[in-house]
Design an enzyme around this catalytic site. Sequence first.
Site, PDB file in Angstrom:
ATOM      1  N   SER A 152      35.355  42.853  48.747  1.00 40.48           N
ATOM      2  CA  SER A 152      34.761  44.188  48.922  1.00 40.48           C
ATOM      3  C   SER A 152      33.330  44.135  49.426  1.00 40.48           C
ATOM      4  O   SER A 152      32.471  43.495  48.797  1.00 40.48           O
ATOM      5  CB  SER A 152      34.694  44.926  47.577  1.00 40.48           C
ATOM      6  OG  SER A 152      35.948  45.285  47.132  1.00 40.48           O
ATOM      7  N   HIS A 154      45.744  43.889  46.876  1.00 44.84           N
ATOM      8  CA  HIS A 154      45.519  43.778  45.427  1.00 44.84           C
ATOM      9  C   HIS A 154      46.746  44.217  44.634  1.00 44.84           C
ATOM     10  O   HIS A 154      47.475  45.115  45.056  1.00 44.84           O
ATOM     11  CB  HIS A 154      44.357  44.684  45.002  1.00 44.84           C
ATOM     12  CG  HIS A 154      43.055  44.378  45.644  1.00 44.84           C
ATOM     13  ND1 HIS A 154      42.687  44.906  46.861  1.00 44.84           N
ATOM     14  CD2 HIS A 154      42.013  43.600  45.249  1.00 44.84           C
ATOM     15  CE1 HIS A 154      41.467  44.467  47.177  1.00 44.84           C
ATOM     16  NE2 HIS A 154      41.044  43.682  46.226  1.00 44.84           N
ATOM     17  N   TYR A 181      46.476  46.031  42.050  1.00 45.41           N
ATOM     18  CA  TYR A 181      46.226  47.408  41.598  1.00 45.41           C
ATOM     19  C   TYR A 181      46.548  48.464  42.659  1.00 45.41           C
ATOM     20  O   TYR A 181      46.554  49.651  42.368  1.00 45.41           O
ATOM     21  CB  TYR A 181      44.799  47.576  41.071  1.00 45.41           C
ATOM     22  CG  TYR A 181      43.678  47.406  42.069  1.00 45.41           C
ATOM     23  CD1 TYR A 181      43.424  48.363  43.052  1.00 45.41           C
ATOM     24  CD2 TYR A 181      42.858  46.299  42.026  1.00 45.41           C
ATOM     25  CE1 TYR A 181      42.395  48.212  43.957  1.00 45.41           C
ATOM     26  CE2 TYR A 181      41.820  46.129  42.923  1.00 45.41           C
ATOM     27  CZ  TYR A 181      41.593  47.094  43.882  1.00 45.41           C
ATOM     28  OH  TYR A 181      40.571  46.939  44.784  1.00 45.41           O
ATOM     29  N   ALA A 199      33.917  40.471  45.005  1.00 50.14           N
ATOM     30  CA  ALA A 199      32.852  41.151  44.266  1.00 50.14           C
ATOM     31  C   ALA A 199      33.283  41.137  42.810  1.00 50.14           C
ATOM     32  O   ALA A 199      34.461  41.340  42.515  1.00 50.14           O
ATOM     33  CB  ALA A 199      32.714  42.587  44.763  1.00 50.14           C
ATOM     34  N   ASN A 253      27.313  43.838  39.729  1.00 50.60           N
ATOM     35  CA  ASN A 253      26.893  44.694  38.599  1.00 50.60           C
ATOM     36  C   ASN A 253      27.041  43.914  37.305  1.00 50.60           C
ATOM     37  O   ASN A 253      27.764  42.920  37.261  1.00 50.60           O
ATOM     38  CB  ASN A 253      27.809  45.929  38.523  1.00 50.60           C
ATOM     39  CG  ASN A 253      29.278  45.522  38.420  1.00 50.60           C
ATOM     40  OD1 ASN A 253      29.929  45.228  39.438  1.00 50.60           O
ATOM     41  ND2 ASN A 253      29.802  45.465  37.217  1.00 50.60           N
ATOM     42  N   HIS A 285      32.994  52.340  41.980  1.00 49.09           N
ATOM     43  CA  HIS A 285      33.352  51.458  43.092  1.00 49.09           C
ATOM     44  C   HIS A 285      32.283  51.525  44.186  1.00 49.09           C
ATOM     45  O   HIS A 285      31.970  50.516  44.832  1.00 49.09           O
ATOM     46  CB  HIS A 285      34.723  51.836  43.663  1.00 49.09           C
ATOM     47  CG  HIS A 285      35.172  50.912  44.767  1.00 49.09           C
ATOM     48  ND1 HIS A 285      35.488  49.577  44.545  1.00 49.09           N
ATOM     49  CD2 HIS A 285      35.304  51.097  46.100  1.00 49.09           C
ATOM     50  CE1 HIS A 285      35.809  49.000  45.690  1.00 49.09           C
ATOM     51  NE2 HIS A 285      35.708  49.897  46.649  1.00 49.09           N
TER      52      HIS A 285
END
Length: 269
Positions: A34, A87, A89, A117, A231, A243
């Site tokens: 990402s 992915h 997900y 990420a 993060n 996101h």
Amino acid sequence: MDDGNRGGDLRVSLAQELEGRGLGGAELAIVLGSGLGALADALEDATAVAHDELDGWPASTVPGHAGRFVSGTLEGRRVLVQQGRIHLYEGHSPRAVTAAVRAFAELGVPRLLLTNASGGLVPEWTPGTLMRITDHINFQGAAPLERGESGGGSPYDAELGETLARAAAKADIPLESGVYFATSGPAYETPAEIRAAIAMGAHAVGMSTALEAIAGHALGMRVGAVSCITNLAAGLKEDPLSHAEVVEAGSRASAQFACLLRGTVSELD
Ligand code: HPA
């Protein structure tokens, strides 16, 4: 979505498609996570194939993931880049998630560098910190290997890991190392899950990479991986994670990330 068979069919046709369009024959395949797309734009003599030009290849549904394969030269070496991964997900099977890696192996690409990420589990790590993955804990509830394939041990290659560390030192880029905790997403973790991941020995958390690493290793590739910590993970920071924040922090670190990968390519034996 049941795409298990499509993932298997794609494995054959993707290798043929990439080869037929002049994207075969690389020394290294790189999967970009990402917001980490800058490297794909740095390739010389680049040839690209958009995912939607490939029959049956799923379109990426994730903001920050341009969907294409790009082949070209970086530091004089042929590399093949997947910009925009698949992915779990998004509703895809482990077979579909690993279809591109399987195609790279079929094309004879000897090394695989996975990037992502991820959330940091070490309170001192600020957004933009880069972490070499030395091992993972697969908490995705899914496994990518097929009958007759065997795995085991850390899939991450020590030699390629050392090459990454050497490249980082030469370019003066701080590079941490640690264990990646893979979740299936799409929700970010709860603070209790993050406390559990830390207790289990993890240093970063994310929703990709583990299955691709397992498949690449099982198929005989040398696998390396780097996380860009975008993060602090849930419970280690005050405000909830979005996101957009992940993509933003990834984009800010993208130039340094590209510099590390470029250095790594030039350090390959
Ligand atoms: N958790 C899971 N995946 C992530 C995170 C996170 O905190 N940050 C970026 N990808």
